[in-house]
Design an enzyme around this catalytic site. Structure first.
Site, mmCIF file in Angstrom:
data_model
loop_
_atom_site.group_PDB
_atom_site.id
_atom_site.type_symbol
_atom_site.label_atom_id
_atom_site.label_comp_id
_atom_site.label_asym_id
_atom_site.label_seq_id
_atom_site.Cartn_x
_atom_site.Cartn_y
_atom_site.Cartn_z
ATOM 1 N N GLU A 1 -13.070 -5.145 -0.177
ATOM 2 C CA GLU A 1 -12.384 -4.776 -1.412
ATOM 3 C C GLU A 1 -12.308 -6.001 -2.314
ATOM 4 O O GLU A 1 -11.587 -6.952 -2.027
ATOM 5 C CB GLU A 1 -10.972 -4.264 -1.126
ATOM 6 C CG GLU A 1 -10.215 -3.907 -2.398
ATOM 7 C CD GLU A 1 -8.714 -4.158 -2.307
ATOM 8 O OE1 GLU A 1 -7.970 -3.500 -3.062
ATOM 9 O OE2 GLU A 1 -8.290 -5.020 -1.519
ATOM 10 N N ASP B 1 -9.725 -5.676 3.436
ATOM 11 C CA ASP B 1 -8.761 -5.701 2.349
ATOM 12 C C ASP B 1 -8.731 -7.063 1.648
ATOM 13 O O ASP B 1 -9.004 -8.096 2.249
ATOM 14 C CB ASP B 1 -7.373 -5.387 2.926
ATOM 15 C CG ASP B 1 -6.295 -5.281 1.875
ATOM 16 O OD1 ASP B 1 -6.433 -4.433 0.979
ATOM 17 O OD2 ASP B 1 -5.320 -6.055 1.943
#
Length: 598
Positions: free
Chosen positions: A333, A299
């Site tokens: 990401e 993330d």
């Protein structure tokens, strides 16, 4: 001489067929009759190499938020019985709270996912969260307190291991979503949260203004405090010390604040500190050793300094190999569509791959905004940016919608082009077909296979697959069905589900669709035809799609004596002809065809 192609597979679901229309909207019409359903045995994860030795380019991902999938154990709905900060937050009527889905539920639905053609399951973070912050809950998993324990709303460490074992028996891989950028919001600043740190924000609805590095070094930064009783709520213990965080207030997503600021108030870890680098590396080495996942999605990668990734990423891959996971794979990401920006994390940052926001953007431009198919050609032309000694665009992880930006169907629904429901269905399927048949590793965002639309991004795109009690979810129509999210939506007869399973069947059976190099054969500066080849040592494939609303034709130079149809949107076998090394293809509106060049 003209040679008509031979067809080796005929699929039941047509992108243009009337079966795509929802039965609750009889006013919609289509130009062709639905195809006659024919049962067939489709390829699935069992037809691929063993999960431990399987290359990442063989995968088809299913991205799922466990809390919104299926409730297999109602006894864990309220979370922890021993840790107050990880208890409660369960309200299935509220889109921002826990709804009861869990690991047990995922395990029960493995047959549903395998039949869909899924080979890898990527879950949103599953470590123990702070259950409630302000007016929302940690159902999504991104507010981690404990990096060693599974969130009790989702199950136990033992249940996670049982789920992974069950998936592996089906030859399906499991990927964890992990976070190194931040932890749950525990650290407070008196200037923003009061002297005791217990006020959410002294000025409701505002941020805690970012303090620059220069301001902080000049003594004008924030005092960091931990509210009484919360001094030891994080695990490992070193995460409780404010000295290992930046403590500079909220990011405004630009300049240095994008790296050093708190992500919407979440405690931003100081990943510049060598102690933190080692600490975070050790955390996830331990996760690998205990649970044996097959890889990580990481993330908020662009919100962490590049030097951290250069050390962290290779160390985890090597550790996984030492634990008997030779194909362990990580993708990050990086929320940006530019290949120049994205690629620096796989080249300079030494990460194996990233989510391909560039692909998402190009698909949206071509199929939502009706821009020319040259946007797709430009995407593939920039693939050279990713090429280095250990990475390439072929290993990018592709998608068309997600839990942050929203669903592709919603982008169509809110388009200025005012698409009908039937055209929303056609364009949604065509976007997914492009994702399956072009380079990269495809990801289905859960619910897409059931025609989920949603009302926007974030919470508005995180509907329940199990019967929902959220009014703002249940008042939405779904594509190609008369159901709503108030119903159970694990329908294996849904036309989208069947079509995705067909895409997976073609993908798994044809080597070049997984490993072939990509070359654009035709593009134009308006909506219409786009053609590209996928060439491997074993196979040469040509993919042609039509993004226009009228029938289109294209003539392609190919060196072939014969061509074989692998997939066509319609059952017609007369839409392609081979003559003097030229392949002439005629496609109806919003359709795709895949040919093997012999």
């Amino acid at each position: 001489m003209t040679t008509t192609i031979k067809t080796i597979s005929t699929f039941a679901t047509s992108l243009l067929a009337g079966v795509l229309l929802s039965a609750c909207h009889p006013a919609e019409t289509v130009s062709s009759a639905p195809a006659v359903a024919q049962e067939k045995t489709r390829a699935n994860a069992s037809d691929l190499p063993h999960y431990l030795t399987r290359d990442i380019q063989d995968e088809i991902f299913y991205f799922v938020m466990p809390d919104r999938f299926y409730n297999g154990d109602e006894s864990n709905d309220n979370g922890s019985t021993t840790e107050p900060l990880s208890a409660g937050g369960f309200d299935p009527t509220h889109k921002g709270y826990y709804h009861g889905g869990d690991l047990n539920g995922l395990q029960q639905k493995l047959p549903y996912l395998k039949e869909l053609g899924i080979t890898s399951i990527w879950m949103t973070p599953i470590m123990r969260n702070q259950a409630v912050q302000a007016n929302s809950a940690g159902y999504h998993g991104y507010w981690i307190l404990d990096f060693t324990e599974i969130d009790p709303h989702l199950g136990s460490n033992a249940e996670l291991k049982a789920f992974i074992d069950a998936a592996h028996k089906e030859n399906i891989k499991i990927f964890f979503d992990i976070i190194t950028n931040h932890t749950a919001d525990v650290i407070k600043y008196p200037a923003c949260h009061g002297e005791d740190g217990l006020q959410w924000l002294m000025e409701q609805g505002s941020d805690c203004p970012y303090k620059t590095i220069a301001e902080t070094e000049a003594g004008q930064g924030y005092q960091a405090i931990i509210p009484k009783g919360q001094e030891n709520v994080k695990t490992p213990a070193w995460l409780n010390d404010p000295k290992y965080y930046h403590n500079q207030g909220d990011s405004f997503w630009e300049g240095e604040s994008a790296v050093y600021g708190d992500f919407s108030g979440l405690d931003d870890v100081n990943t510049d500190d060598p102690f933190v680098v080692k600490g975070m590396t050790d955390i996830f080495k331990n996760v690998i050793s205990e649970f044996k996942p097959d890889g990580f999605r990481i993330d908020t990668v662009k919100h962490v300094n590049m030097e951290f990734w250069q050390e962290f990423a290779p160390a985890l891959v090597e550790h996984a190999k030492s634990e008997g996971i030779p194909q362990f794979f990580m993708f990050g990401e990086v929320y940006d569509p530019s290949s120049a920006f994205l690629s620096q994390f796989t080249t300079v940052g030494k990460m194996q791959s990233v989510l391909d926001f560039g692909f998402q953007s190009a698909a949206q431009q071509a199929l939502v905004d009706q821009k020319g198919t040259n946007v797709l050609a430009e995407l593939f032309a920039n693939d050279k940016d990713y090429l280095d000694e250990d990475s390439s665009a072929d290993q990018l992880v592709t998608f068309v919608g997600n839990h942050d930006m929203g669903r592709f169907a919603h982008m169509l629904q809110t388009s200025a082009h005012n698409y009908s429901e039937s055209e929303q269905a056609q364009r949604t399927l065509l976007a997914h077909a492009l994702m399956y048949f072009s380079r990269g590793i495809p990801v289905i965002y859960y619910g897409a296979e059931q025609g989920f639309v949603g009302e926007g991004g974030d919470q508005a795109s995180r509907q329940d697959m199990m019967p929902s009690k959220v009014k703002s979810y249940n008042d939405n129509y779904l594509l190609a069905t008369d159901k709503t999210t108030a119903d159970d939506n694990f329908d294996t007869s849904h036309s989208f589900y069947k079509t995705f399973a067909d895409f997976a069947d073609v993908y798994i059976k044809n080597h070049a669709l997984r490993y072939g190099k990509t070359e654009t054969l035709y593009a134009q500066d308006s909506a219409g035809m786009f053609a590209f080849s996928r060439t491997s040592e074993q196979q040469n494939i040509v993919v042609v799609l039509n993004t226009a609303t009228t029938e289109q034709k294209v003539e392609l130079d190919v060196n072939a004596k014969a061509i074989t149809s692998l997939y066509q949107s319609e059952n017609s076998q007369q839409n392609a002809q081979l003559q003097q090394n030229k392949l002439a293809v005629t496609l109806p509106a919003l359709s795709i065809a895949v040919y093997q060049i012999d």
